[in-house]
Design an enzyme around this catalytic site. Sequence first.
Site, PDB file in Angstrom:
ATOM      1  N   HIS A  46       0.825  -1.205   0.000  1.00 60.86           N
ATOM      2  CA  HIS A  46       0.000   0.000   0.000  1.00 60.86           C
ATOM      3  C   HIS A  46       0.863   1.259   0.000  1.00 60.86           C
ATOM      4  CE1 HIS A  46      -3.174   2.728   1.912  1.00 60.86           C
ATOM      5  NE2 HIS A  46      -3.516   2.545   0.653  1.00 60.86           N
ATOM      6  N   GLU A  49       2.169   1.697  -3.473  1.00 63.09           N
ATOM      7  CA  GLU A  49       1.068   2.155  -4.333  1.00 63.09           C
ATOM      8  C   GLU A  49       0.999   3.682  -4.327  1.00 63.09           C
ATOM      9  OE1 GLU A  49      -3.528   2.932  -3.570  1.00 63.09           O
ATOM     10  OE2 GLU A  49      -2.885   0.913  -2.995  1.00 63.09           O
ATOM     11  N   HIS A  50       1.110   4.286  -3.157  1.00 66.05           N
ATOM     12  CA  HIS A  50       1.070   5.743  -3.045  1.00 66.05           C
ATOM     13  C   HIS A  50       2.324   6.395  -3.620  1.00 66.05           C
ATOM     14  CE1 HIS A  50      -2.606   6.465  -0.689  1.00 66.05           C
ATOM     15  NE2 HIS A  50      -2.438   5.189  -0.372  1.00 66.05           N
TER      16      HIS A  50
END
Length: 159
Positions: A46, A49-50
């Site tokens: 995650h 992903e950012h």
Amino acid sequence: MYKKTTLKNGLRLITVPIESANSVTVLILVGTGSKHETKDINGISHFLEHMFFKGTEKRPNTLNIAETLDRVGGEYNAFTSKEVTGFWAKVDKKHVDIALDWISDMFLHSKFDEIEIPFCCTIDFDTLENDTVTLRDRDTTKQERIKILEISTCIKKQL
């Protein structure tokens, strides 16, 4: 009906033509998600992903990333699930080249500037009843256990 093509490098391409559609969605799925993470790297999918949205060589910051598809009325986002991490763009079909350029640039040329990643803070849920967290330095992998109430003080020291 869909068509699956496997390229020489092993990349699988799935196309699903819809004659009546005026839009195109480009989606990249990476076979990693929270299910594939160990306790030591919990949340890394995650987090990455950012980071893909922070900038590339061609689009050096978040505004440049956003403007590319905003200018043509496109939509875009990303997600992390247990099995995969996905990045997608949806545009009018006449802008498919822009969407392909945008998503491949982000996926292949993201900068991952160190200034954006000063350190990593991991919450250890196994010891949450003790009100503690683990701060882990990304460069040295040094770990420090601290009380949750002291976290802002420790983070300020890192900056």
